[in-house]
Design a protein around this motif. Structure first.
Motif, PDB file in Angstrom:
ATOM      1  N   UNK A   1      -5.811  -0.201  17.921  1.00 13.40           N
ATOM      2  CA  UNK A   1      -6.180   0.904  17.048  1.00 13.40           C
ATOM      3  C   UNK A   1      -6.634   2.153  17.776  1.00 13.40           C
ATOM      4  N   UNK A   2      -6.889   2.055  19.085  1.00 11.67           N
ATOM      5  CA  UNK A   2      -7.262   3.243  19.849  1.00 11.67           C
ATOM      6  C   UNK A   2      -6.041   4.059  20.253  1.00 11.67           C
ATOM      7  N   UNK A   3      -4.844   3.489  20.099  1.00  8.86           N
ATOM      8  CA  UNK A   3      -3.605   4.200  20.416  1.00  8.86           C
ATOM      9  C   UNK A   3      -2.735   4.380  19.175  1.00  8.86           C
ATOM     10  N   UNK A   4      -2.678   3.359  18.351  1.00 10.00           N
ATOM     11  CA  UNK A   4      -1.840   3.383  17.151  1.00 10.00           C
ATOM     12  C   UNK A   4      -2.687   3.819  15.968  1.00 10.00           C
ATOM     13  N   UNK A   5      -2.532   5.078  15.559  1.00 11.42           N
ATOM     14  CA  UNK A   5      -3.339   5.615  14.478  1.00 11.42           C
ATOM     15  C   UNK A   5      -3.034   4.951  13.150  1.00 11.42           C
ATOM     16  N   UNK A   6      -4.065   4.933  12.262  1.00  6.73           N
ATOM     17  CA  UNK A   6      -3.929   4.255  10.973  1.00  6.73           C
ATOM     18  C   UNK A   6      -3.306   2.877  11.198  1.00  6.73           C
ATOM     19  N   UNK A   7      -3.911   2.164  12.113  1.00  5.69           N
ATOM     20  CA  UNK A   7      -3.342   0.943  12.677  1.00  5.69           C
ATOM     21  C   UNK A   7      -2.918  -0.073  11.624  1.00  5.69           C
ATOM     22  N   UNK A   8      -3.780  -0.296  10.638  1.00  2.00           N
ATOM     23  CA  UNK A   8      -3.491  -1.345   9.664  1.00  2.00           C
ATOM     24  C   UNK A   8      -2.269  -1.017   8.812  1.00  2.00           C
ATOM     25  N   UNK A   9      -2.314   0.165   8.173  1.00  2.00           N
ATOM     26  CA  UNK A   9      -1.270   0.503   7.212  1.00  2.00           C
ATOM     27  C   UNK A   9       0.016   0.988   7.866  1.00  2.00           C
ATOM     28  N   UNK A  10      -0.088   1.702   8.991  1.00  2.84           N
ATOM     29  CA  UNK A  10       1.098   2.321   9.588  1.00  2.84           C
ATOM     30  C   UNK A  10       1.779   1.460  10.640  1.00  2.84           C
ATOM     31  N   UNK A  11       1.055   0.490  11.213  1.00  6.44           N
ATOM     32  CA  UNK A  11       1.619  -0.304  12.292  1.00  6.44           C
ATOM     33  C   UNK A  11       1.599  -1.810  12.012  1.00  6.44           C
ATOM     34  N   UNK A  12       0.450  -2.343  11.561  1.00  8.65           N
ATOM     35  CA  UNK A  12       0.373  -3.795  11.346  1.00  8.65           C
ATOM     36  C   UNK A  12       1.300  -4.260  10.232  1.00  8.65           C
TER      37      UNK A  12
ATOM     38  N   UNK B   1      -2.781   9.815  21.569  1.00 11.25           N
ATOM     39  CA  UNK B   1      -2.301   9.841  22.948  1.00 11.25           C
ATOM     40  C   UNK B   1      -3.457  10.113  23.901  1.00 11.25           C
ATOM     41  N   UNK B   2      -3.536   9.386  25.034  1.00 11.69           N
ATOM     42  CA  UNK B   2      -4.626   9.635  25.985  1.00 11.69           C
ATOM     43  C   UNK B   2      -4.546  11.003  26.658  1.00 11.69           C
ATOM     44  N   UNK B   3      -3.357  11.596  26.687  1.00 12.59           N
ATOM     45  CA  UNK B   3      -3.210  12.935  27.249  1.00 12.59           C
ATOM     46  C   UNK B   3      -3.693  13.950  26.215  1.00 12.59           C
ATOM     47  N   UNK B   4      -4.745  14.731  26.531  1.00 14.48           N
ATOM     48  CA  UNK B   4      -5.280  15.680  25.550  1.00 14.48           C
ATOM     49  C   UNK B   4      -4.281  16.737  25.105  1.00 14.48           C
ATOM     50  N   UNK B   5      -3.205  16.920  25.864  1.00 17.12           N
ATOM     51  CA  UNK B   5      -2.180  17.871  25.411  1.00 17.12           C
ATOM     52  C   UNK B   5      -1.513  17.385  24.139  1.00 17.12           C
ATOM     53  N   UNK B   6      -1.491  16.071  23.921  1.00 16.59           N
ATOM     54  CA  UNK B   6      -0.965  15.506  22.684  1.00 16.59           C
ATOM     55  C   UNK B   6      -2.095  15.132  21.744  1.00 16.59           C
ATOM     56  N   UNK B   7      -3.046  14.349  22.233  1.00 17.41           N
ATOM     57  CA  UNK B   7      -4.170  13.933  21.417  1.00 17.41           C
ATOM     58  C   UNK B   7      -3.725  13.159  20.191  1.00 17.41           C
ATOM     59  N   UNK B   8      -4.383  13.423  19.059  1.00 13.92           N
ATOM     60  CA  UNK B   8      -4.028  12.773  17.799  1.00 13.92           C
ATOM     61  C   UNK B   8      -2.826  13.497  17.203  1.00 13.92           C
ATOM     62  N   UNK B   9      -1.708  12.793  17.083  1.00 16.07           N
ATOM     63  CA  UNK B   9      -0.484  13.412  16.590  1.00 16.07           C
ATOM     64  C   UNK B   9       0.342  12.363  15.860  1.00 16.07           C
ATOM     65  N   UNK B  10       1.537  12.746  15.463  1.00 13.32           N
ATOM     66  CA  UNK B  10       2.471  11.812  14.834  1.00 13.32           C
ATOM     67  C   UNK B  10       3.649  11.579  15.762  1.00 13.32           C
ATOM     68  N   UNK B  11       4.315  10.449  15.573  1.00 12.11           N
ATOM     69  CA  UNK B  11       5.579  10.214  16.262  1.00 12.11           C
ATOM     70  C   UNK B  11       6.607   9.736  15.240  1.00 12.11           C
ATOM     71  N   UNK B  12       7.835  10.095  15.480  1.00 11.15           N
ATOM     72  CA  UNK B  12       8.916   9.546  14.681  1.00 11.15           C
ATOM     73  C   UNK B  12       9.588   8.443  15.486  1.00 11.15           C
ATOM     74  N   UNK B  13       9.702   7.265  14.893  1.00 11.04           N
ATOM     75  CA  UNK B  13      10.342   6.136  15.560  1.00 11.04           C
ATOM     76  C   UNK B  13      11.855   6.288  15.394  1.00 11.04           C
ATOM     77  N   UNK B  14      12.559   6.380  16.509  1.00  5.98           N
ATOM     78  CA  UNK B  14      14.007   6.574  16.490  1.00  5.98           C
ATOM     79  C   UNK B  14      14.674   5.370  17.152  1.00  5.98           C
ATOM     80  N   UNK B  15      15.551   4.716  16.424  1.00  7.76           N
ATOM     81  CA  UNK B  15      16.326   3.595  16.964  1.00  7.76           C
ATOM     82  C   UNK B  15      17.515   4.165  17.719  1.00  7.76           C
TER      83      UNK B  15
END
Length: 219
Positions: A85-96, A160-174
């Protein structure tokens, strides 16, 4: 990360029998490292076959774990690592929940696979996770429909641990090419967005034992 804190992989990664396939994967590793976004190649058990530097950077600050490191088995990391949960935001609903949905589909296809059965046993040993899998997950799948089983196109928050990104969104692309597909592999890339978002969880916070309260509340 694979050797941090003296940890070793639980078992060697299988390699293709074909010399041509091995050569392909070697060249594909070079391609993967040229990608600026976190990118990973997984087998049908979510064991990590290949990952690039950006992927390792994203998860580089998570603590050691005997079975759930992100560069060993990504599903185990999502479900069982206390730092997830320290890397994957909204860990329960968005990732688990999506991870459990994909796992349920994989078990339905390959129910006798020993690796999948091992993960299933670990889920069963966690009462909250087991309740989520058996009761909360079907409720969530009915609510969201086919999107529950879609990797490609999902937008999920990351910290993201890099402050240039910080808390952001990612799009998962297959991005799985035919050759990887024939080997039974899937390539996923997390395309980071430059737009920052408020962080709902301090980066230092760890997941509590009741890490699936969202799922259990939906039963």
């Amino acid at each position: 990360m694979a050797q941090q804190a003296g940890r070793q992989r639980p078992e060697p990664r299988p390699v293709p029998d074909s010399l041509e396939a091995r050569a392909y994967l070697q060249d594909y590793t070079t391609l993967l490292d040229a990608v600026p976004f976190p990118s990973v190649v997984l087998d049908h058990r979510w064991d990590v076959v290949l990952s690039n530097t950006a992927f390792e950077t994203l998860f580089g600050e998570v603590g050691p774990h005997p079975t759930a490191m992100p560069d060993d088995n990504f599903l185990r990391f999502v479900l069982f690592h206390p730092d997830a949960g320290t890397v994957l935001g909204e860990h329960e609903s968005s990732w688990c929940l999506p991870a459990l949905a994909h796992f349920a589909a994989a078990v339905e296809r390959n129910g006798h696979d020993q690796g999948l059965q091992s993960i299933r046993r670990d889920i069963a040993q966690d009462p909250i996770m087991e309740a989520a899998y058996r009761h909360g997950l079907p409720h969530w799948i009915r609510a969201v429909g086919e999107r529950a089983f879609a990797h490609d196109g999902a937008v999920r928050p990351v910290l993201h641990p890099d402050p240039r990104w910080g808390a952001t969104d990612c799009r998962v692309v297959d991005e799985t090419p035919t050759t990887l597909q024939e080997l039974g592999y899937t390539r996923l890339t997390l395309v980071l967005r430059e737009t920052r978002r408020p962080s709902a969880r301090p980066r230092g916070a760890r997941r509590s034992a009741a890490h699936l309260r969202v799922v259990s509340a939906a039963e």
